[in-house]
Each structure stands twice: as structure tokens, then as C-alpha cells.
Design an enzyme around this catalytic site. Structure first.
Site: not given
Ligand code: URA
Length: 439
Positions: A82, A161, A168, A183, A187
């Protein structure tokens, strides 16, 4: 239990119980807790943070709010990757086939571009015919047969999320370490891989502008991953200037293929090798040095490139564009940007360059805008390069000539010529459970 009391408690910087956190997340996803109350809680978290236990509970609740993907139908250890988001960051297209060619398994769900940052799914969809939506069985079969599959995120992956991020975004609570960490990791945990490599970006084009903040975010995410039983490592990499020379969808696919063919840009190749080596390290392919050698071999012998082509064909894509980039649809218009003075490229504002590529049509102005796969920027000079008046700084590509006016003005604002700058490292640090190595 009342949401009012939970907000009030966090406002006073007290620790929330597991039950209170689960109540807030479940109630919000289920529609029982309204946006205004969740917004108040997010702001209280922004100011007062979360302790380690609260963060683990929040992340777990968010991960379990939708499907927890079971990848056991895929043989061997699965490794995910990621990036916290960047401009010209096309490393997934490079490292996933390298890892697969070296015997790792990559079953990866990626996102679309948002704001100034690009997304892997949009880049992949610039390959004619490529399907980013597969059935679960097709996804497993592709990984078992090709070593990797790159698809879009399923609609029901960590829905908490999705809802929280949208809130947010409009309540000025994106830039909170515990909220970013929960967040991202919710995932990753839901996506099911055994091992996770995090590429935490720092610099002008990144969420984390300073190295210390980036390391703190990386340490937090590594602790969450390890606490959930996933082997997790993070690299802190530079996003002060774009990675490589290309920004835009098919432009970035072509540039990624150049790396897999052994003729890629130096910075992009170096970061990709390190990311891929760390992914192989996580799945037990030897020491980091052993893994770097495996990565270099897979590029030199063409196996990484052929692995990518095999996956593209398996997902319905036309791999002829990867072998000959002239087969990609071309943007009908281009504009060369020439330097109007001498000096060195002393600053490149990555965020603004990302916005220029969006203006040219390569990204979305709103969530549902269409994308022009051929639009974007090819840089001719990079940070630290010497420039003389009249040299080309970049070529802009678009399907509408009118877009060049604002794009050129913003491009020029993003580049500063001056004295020779100090070089910046490409990789600043590596974070493993309980250990930070700064380079
Ligand atoms: N990427 C994400 O998936 N979430 C965040 O809060 C910031 C970057």
C-alpha cells in the site's frame, strides 16, 4: 450507551472503551448515528488522539464492517502493498509482477485516483480490454495461474472507512495520524493478505510532509498489522518530486513497462527494487540482499515483464500496447514547455504537478468525471537537473488544446530554477516491528 457521552468523553481526552468504539462504528455504518455526531467525534479524535488499544479496536471494527476476504484458495503466502499516495507513483504495476515472477503471490485490490494523486485502477484501465472487476473465483484463479492479479476494490471492503473518509474529507479531519492509520490498515486487514508492505510517502506531494510524521505513521501502522498477525514492514520514500518522468495513465503504464524491461528511470527503478525486495523478504524468500538479487534477475531475464503480460491477457487486456507503446491511443495535442532561464531544477511541487495532470484530463475533477487515459505530463527535466534557457522542461498531452493555457501556467508555478540543490534520498527509512532504521 449514548453517542453524546462518547463524544463528550473523547473531547475531554479520556480513553474510550472497546464497547464505545464498536457502538460508534456500528451505529454510524448502520445509519443510526448521524453524520454530525460522527463529525464531532472525528474532530475530538483529531485533537486528542487515540491510545494503542483504542486504535486497534477502531481499526478492527472498521475492517469487520464489511467483507473480510478469505484468500486461502490461493496457494502460498500472499503479500499486499500500500502506498499512502503520490504523484507519478506507478510502483504497484512494477513490483507486483516482479514479486510474482520471483515466486510470491500478490492478490491486490487497488483504488482509483483522487485529488492530485493517481490510482492503479485508472492506470490499468488504460490498457484496452483490461478488466479490473473479476468474480472472486476469477481473481483467485488469476493469482494461482499468474502469481498476481490487480483488480479494483470490492464495494463492500471496509465500508466504515468509505463513509468515514467521505466525512473526514469535508470536516478537515483527514490529516490525523490515528485516522489515517486506521483507514489504511482496516482496508489492508480486510483484503486478506498474510504480509503487508507499506510505502509511506513524505514530502510536498504527500500527506506526511515531514520525515518524523511519516515515521510515526509507519510505526503505528506496522504495530497494527503485526498486532493483527500480519507480517508488516514500511519504507519511508520520497514524494517531494514525482516518481519517474511520467504522470498520467497510459503514460505511466508505458514507463512502468520500461522498468520491467530494464531501461527504466533511475529513481523509479531504485524505489521499485527496494519495495519488491522487501515484499519478497516478507514472504520468506531470503535476506534482503538475496531478495534484491532475485528482483534484479527477474528484470534482466524478462520474466517480470512476461508475468505482467500474462496477467493482462488473463484479465482480457491487449498486451500488444505493453510491447509497443504506439498501440496505445495517443493524445491528439501536445505542448512543449521550454525553460525561460538558466539554472538547476531546485524545486518541483509534486502536488501541483499532480493537479496539472488532472487539469489536462488525466484525473477526476469530481468522483464521477470521466478520465482521458492518454492525457498527462512527460517531464524532460527532474529535480537537480541543469537547465539552459530554451531547453524542454516537459511535454504536456491533452485531447483539448484549450486545456494547455491553465496547465502551462500551473506547470511553471510548480517548477523553480535556482542554485544546484542538495540531493534528497529516495528512501529515508525502513520500519519493522519495534525497529526504525534511518538511511
Ligand atoms: N489513504 C487512505 O486510505 N486513508 C487515509 O486516511 C489517507 C490516505
Amino acid at each position: 450507551m449514548r453517542m453524546y457521552d462518547i463524544i463528550d468523553k473523547k473531547k475531554r481526552a479520556a480513553s474510550l472503551t472497546d464497547d464505545e468504539i464498536n457502538f460508534a462504528v456500528d451505529g454510524f455504518v448502520g445509519g443510526k448515528i448521524p453524520d454530525y455526531q460522527m463529525s464531532a467525534l472525528l474532530m475530538a479524535i483529531w485533537f486528542n488522539g487515540l491510545d494503542k488499544r483504542e486504535l486497534t479496536t477502531l481499526t478492527t471494527a472498521m475492517a469487520h464492517s464489511g467483507d473480510m476476504i478469505d484468500l486461502s484458495a490461493i496457494d502460498g503466502l500472499k503479500v499486499d502493498k500500500h502506498s499512502t499516495g503520490g504523484v507519478g507513483d506507478k510502483t504497484t504495476l512494477i513490483v507486483a509482477p516482479i514479486v510474482a515472477a520471483c515466486g510470491g503471490k500478490v492478490a491486490k485490490m487497488s483504488g482509483r485516483g483522487l485529488g492530485h494523486t493517481g490510482g492503479t485502477v485508472d492506470k490499468l484501465e488504460s490498457i484496452p480490454g483490461y478488466r479490473t472487476e473479476l468474480t472472486r473465483q476469477e481473481f483467485f484463479d488469476t493469482v494461482n495461474n499468474c502469481g498476481l492479479s490487480l483488480i479494483g476494490q470490492s464495494g463492500n471492503l471496509a465500508p466504515a472507512d468509505k463513509k468515514l473518509y467521505a466525512l473526514r474529507d469535508v470536516t478537515a479531519t483527514v490529516d490525523s495520524l490515528p485516522l489515517i492509520a486506521s483507514s489504511i490498515m482496516s482496508k489492508k486487514l480486510a483484503a486478506g493478505s498474510d504480509c503487508i508492505l507499506l510505502d509511506v510517502k513524505t514530502g510536498s506531494g504527500a500527506f506526511m510532509k515531514t520525515l518524523d510524521d511519516a515515521i510515526a505513521l509507519a510505526e503505528t501502522m506496522v504495530a497494527i498489522g503485526e498486532g493483527a498477525g500480519r507480517r508488516t514492514v514500511a519504507l519511508i520514500t520520497d514524494m517531494d518530486t514525482p516518481l519517474g518522468y511520467g504522470i498520467g495513465n497510459s503514460i505511466e503504464v508505458a514507463e512502468s513497462m520500461d522498468v520491467l524491461k530494464g531501461r527504466g528511470a533511475h529513481d523509479l527503478t531504485a524505489v521499485s527494487i527496494e519495495l519488491a525486495a522487501n515484499m519478497l523478504y516478507l514472504v520468506g524468500k531470503g535476506t534482503l540482499d538475496d531478495c534484491r538479487k532475485l528482483v534484479e534477475k527477474s528484470i534482466a531475464d524478462g520474466s517480470a515483464f512476461e508475468t505482467f503480460c500474462k496477467m493482462v491477457k488473463a484479465q482480457g487486456g491487449d498486451d500488444s500496447v505493453l510491447r509497443d507503446y504506439d498501440n496505445f491511443d495517443k493524445a491528439p495535442f501536445s505542448r512543449e514547455i521550454f525553460a525561460d532561464g538558466d539554472g538547476f531544477v531546485a524545486k518541483m511541487n509534486a502536488e501541483l504537478l499532480g493537479k496539472v495532470s488532472v487539469m489536462l484530463g488525466a484525473g477526476r475533477e469530481t468522483k464521477d468525471s470521466p478520465i482521458d487515459f492518454s492525457a498527462g505530463i512527460v517531464l524532460r527535466k527532474k529535480f537537480g537537473d541543469e537547465v539552459h534557457a530554451g531547453d524542454s522542461l516537459a511535454t504536456l498531452y491533452a485531447s483539448n488544446e484549450k486545456l494547455f493555457v491553465a496547465a502551462e501556467e500551473n506547470f511553471r508555478a510548480a517548477i523553480e530554477l535556482g542554485d544546484k540543490p542538495e540531493t534528497r534520498p529516495l528512501i529515508f527509512a525502513r520500519v519493522e516491528a519495534g525497529h526504525v532504521e534511518r538511511f
